[in-house]
Design an enzyme around this catalytic site. Sequence first.
Site, short mmCIF file in Angstrom:
data_model
loop_
_atom_site.label_atom_id
_atom_site.label_comp_id
_atom_site.label_asym_id
_atom_site.label_seq_id
_atom_site.Cartn_x
_atom_site.Cartn_y
_atom_site.Cartn_z
N ASN A 111 -14.52 9.41 -3.61
CA ASN A 111 -13.73 10.64 -3.48
C ASN A 111 -14.36 11.79 -4.25
OD1 ASN A 111 -12.06 8.94 -2.13
ND2 ASN A 111 -10.51 8.80 -3.74
N ASP A 113 -12.41 14.46 -4.99
CA ASP A 113 -11.26 15.28 -5.38
C ASP A 113 -11.04 15.42 -6.89
OD1 ASP A 113 -10.10 12.80 -6.03
OD2 ASP A 113 -8.93 12.69 -4.19
N HIS A 128 -20.15 10.45 -4.01
CA HIS A 128 -20.29 11.49 -2.97
C HIS A 128 -20.11 12.89 -3.54
CE1 HIS A 128 -19.25 8.28 0.33
NE2 HIS A 128 -20.48 8.16 -0.14
N CYS A 136 -27.02 25.43 -5.86
CA CYS A 136 -27.87 26.44 -5.23
C CYS A 136 -28.78 25.77 -4.19
CB CYS A 136 -28.71 27.13 -6.31
SG CYS A 136 -29.90 28.30 -5.64
N CYS A 156 -25.60 32.26 -5.31
CA CYS A 156 -26.10 32.00 -6.66
C CYS A 156 -26.54 33.34 -7.28
CB CYS A 156 -27.29 31.06 -6.54
SG CYS A 156 -28.00 30.53 -8.09
N THR A 196 -10.22 2.15 0.84
CA THR A 196 -11.40 2.60 1.58
C THR A 196 -11.55 1.80 2.86
OG1 THR A 196 -13.80 2.90 1.58
CG2 THR A 196 -12.95 1.16 0.13
N ASN A 221 -5.29 -2.27 0.45
CA ASN A 221 -5.40 -1.29 1.53
C ASN A 221 -4.13 -1.31 2.38
OD1 ASN A 221 -6.33 0.20 4.00
ND2 ASN A 221 -8.34 -0.01 3.03
N GLU A 223 -4.17 -1.34 5.46
CA GLU A 223 -4.43 -2.21 6.62
C GLU A 223 -5.71 -3.01 6.37
OE1 GLU A 223 -4.67 0.92 9.54
OE2 GLU A 223 -6.84 1.07 9.29
C1 BJW Z 1 -4.51 3.37 1.93
C2 BJW Z 1 -3.42 4.20 1.72
C3 BJW Z 1 -2.58 3.88 0.65
C4 BJW Z 1 -4.51 4.99 3.40
N1 BJW Z 1 -2.83 2.82 -0.11
N2 BJW Z 1 -4.74 2.31 1.18
C5 BJW Z 1 -26.25 1.48 7.01
C6 BJW Z 1 -25.65 1.10 8.20
C7 BJW Z 1 -25.11 2.04 9.07
C8 BJW Z 1 -25.17 3.41 8.79
C9 BJW Z 1 -25.77 3.79 7.61
C10 BJW Z 1 -26.31 2.84 6.75
N3 BJW Z 1 -26.81 3.50 5.68
C11 BJW Z 1 -26.60 4.82 5.85
C12 BJW Z 1 -25.98 5.03 7.02
C13 BJW Z 1 -25.55 6.37 7.57
C14 BJW Z 1 -24.24 6.86 6.97
C15 BJW Z 1 -23.14 5.87 7.30
O1 BJW Z 1 -22.73 5.06 6.51
N4 BJW Z 1 -22.60 5.96 8.50
C16 BJW Z 1 -21.53 5.06 8.94
C17 BJW Z 1 -20.24 5.86 9.11
C18 BJW Z 1 -21.96 4.39 10.21
N5 BJW Z 1 -24.36 7.06 5.53
C19 BJW Z 1 -24.92 8.16 5.03
O2 BJW Z 1 -25.37 9.04 5.75
C20 BJW Z 1 -24.96 8.30 3.52
N6 BJW Z 1 -26.29 8.60 3.12
C21 BJW Z 1 -27.28 7.68 3.06
O3 BJW Z 1 -27.06 6.50 3.17
O4 BJW Z 1 -28.54 8.21 2.86
C22 BJW Z 1 -29.67 7.39 3.23
C23 BJW Z 1 -29.68 7.21 4.74
C24 BJW Z 1 -29.31 8.25 5.59
C25 BJW Z 1 -29.31 8.06 6.97
C26 BJW Z 1 -29.64 6.83 7.52
C27 BJW Z 1 -29.98 5.78 6.67
C28 BJW Z 1 -30.00 5.98 5.26
C29 BJW Z 1 -24.09 9.45 3.06
C30 BJW Z 1 -22.64 9.24 3.32
C31 BJW Z 1 -21.85 10.48 2.91
C32 BJW Z 1 -20.37 10.39 3.27
N7 BJW Z 1 -19.77 11.65 3.12
C33 BJW Z 1 -18.35 11.80 3.29
C34 BJW Z 1 -18.00 13.27 3.09
C35 BJW Z 1 -18.16 13.60 1.59
C36 BJW Z 1 -17.82 14.97 1.26
C37 BJW Z 1 -16.36 15.33 1.50
O5 BJW Z 1 -15.41 14.59 1.22
O6 BJW Z 1 -16.20 16.43 1.94
O7 BJW Z 1 -17.66 10.98 2.35
S1 BJW Z 1 -17.74 11.18 4.86
C38 BJW Z 1 -16.25 10.49 4.22
O8 BJW Z 1 -16.27 9.05 4.35
C39 BJW Z 1 -16.28 10.80 2.71
C40 BJW Z 1 -15.73 9.53 2.14
O9 BJW Z 1 -16.08 9.41 0.77
C41 BJW Z 1 -16.33 8.47 3.03
C42 BJW Z 1 -15.59 7.16 3.01
O10 BJW Z 1 -14.30 7.29 3.50
P1 BJW Z 1 -13.11 6.47 2.83
O11 BJW Z 1 -12.92 6.91 1.44
O12 BJW Z 1 -13.30 5.04 3.05
O13 BJW Z 1 -11.85 7.05 3.65
P2 BJW Z 1 -11.27 6.54 5.08
O14 BJW Z 1 -10.39 7.63 5.57
O15 BJW Z 1 -12.33 6.08 5.97
O16 BJW Z 1 -10.38 5.28 4.70
C43 BJW Z 1 -9.17 5.40 3.96
C44 BJW Z 1 -8.59 4.01 3.81
O17 BJW Z 1 -7.44 4.11 2.99
C45 BJW Z 1 -8.13 3.38 5.14
O18 BJW Z 1 -8.67 2.07 5.23
C46 BJW Z 1 -6.60 3.33 5.03
O19 BJW Z 1 -6.04 2.18 5.65
C47 BJW Z 1 -6.41 3.29 3.54
N8 BJW Z 1 -5.15 3.86 3.04
N9 BJW Z 1 -3.39 5.17 2.70
C48 BJW Z 1 -3.89 2.03 0.22
N10 BJW Z 1 -1.43 4.64 0.37
#
Ligand code: BJW
Length: 258
Positions: A111, A113, A128, A136, A156, A196, A221, A223
């Site tokens: 997160n 936030d 992240h 910059c 900047c 997550t 989670n 779910e």
């Molecule tokens: C509750 C609840 C309650 C709700 N109680 N639970 C290997 C394999 C495949 C792909 C890749 C790989 N390696 C890299 C990649 C590419 C890519 C990637 O992973 N893509 C996949 C989606 C397929 N990764 C990247 O590009 C990363 N960079 C990287 O690896 O560099 C090297 C590289 C690049 C390219 C290719 C290969 C290597 C960077 C990732 C950056 C993610 N950025 C974001 C935005 C950040 C800025 C912002 O916030 O503005 O990050 S995207 C977004 O997703 C954000 C989050 O941190 C991230 C994860 O999401 P999260 O936190 O899991 O949220 P949700 O909404 O998905 O889930 C919420 C959960 O809560 C749910 O399960 C609900 O059920 C639950 N819930 N209420 C308990 N009350």
Amino acid sequence: MSRSGPVTAPSALPGEVIRRLREAETVCALTGAGVSAESGIPTFRGSEGIWAKYDFRRLATPEGFMSDPCLVWEWYQLRQVEIAKAAPNRAHLALAEMEASLPSFTLVTQNIDGMHRRAGNSRVVELHGNIWRMRCTRDGTVSDIDGPVRDIPPFCACGSLMRPDVVWFGEQLPRAEVERSSEAAASCDLMLVVGTSAVVYPAAALPIIAKNSGALVVEVNAEPTDVSTYSDATLIGPAGTLLPEIWRMMGYPERFMK
Ligand code: BJW
């Protein structure tokens, strides 16, 4: 150890999981957007998630930013306003108590936030980035932001465009944070995976590292996720209810949570 199917209350966990929860000394927690959901901050995926309303290619990639920096900054400004109004919930507070009480505790969050720090955690590994910093685009100088940005886009002092200091798709995560989180995952005896979807890498690999290194992996989670297929236990329900319950089950009183 036999794995437990998803349950909705820590008291329904198998005895061996409960015993290992109580014995845990080196704990690592990986959090995602779900930990802040009960504070009113939207998650990304699912029918109510951010990506159901907004196109991630335009808002959360370097290409999207370069093609329309004002649009991206307007979105971050909107989120800053939302986050500034929110308060830490009981899941954040339970994690702050863990840092204060356990012999070794590492909080790794996806997160941006800043809610974990506001709840009282001082050692947070932010994979992240953070929405309260900008960087910059010319020389990488980072500056703090003390409230929602006023001028869009911000520049900047050197005259170059500033960008949010967050990690977008296709960008590398900060090296030191990746190293700290991988070390914590490989050396913990308990990993809590909280709120997550575990689909974004490399963060999603951390519970796998922990599992392969012999840690007890407990997921919390709303779910089931991919983590549920290999976790030792998955607790289904709101983190704000379940984490305080797990904390009590680990044998600690809730000191700050009322
Ligand atoms: C509750 C609840 C309650 C709700 N109680 N639970 C290997 C394999 C495949 C792909 C890749 C790989 N390696 C890299 C990649 C590419 C890519 C990637 O992973 N893509 C996949 C989606 C397929 N990764 C990247 O590009 C990363 N960079 C990287 O690896 O560099 C090297 C590289 C690049 C390219 C290719 C290969 C290597 C960077 C990732 C950056 C993610 N950025 C974001 C935005 C950040 C800025 C912002 O916030 O503005 O990050 S995207 C977004 O997703 C954000 C989050 O941190 C991230 C994860 O999401 P999260 O936190 O899991 O949220 P949700 O909404 O998905 O889930 C919420 C959960 O809560 C749910 O399960 C609900 O059920 C639950 N819930 N209420 C308990 N009350």
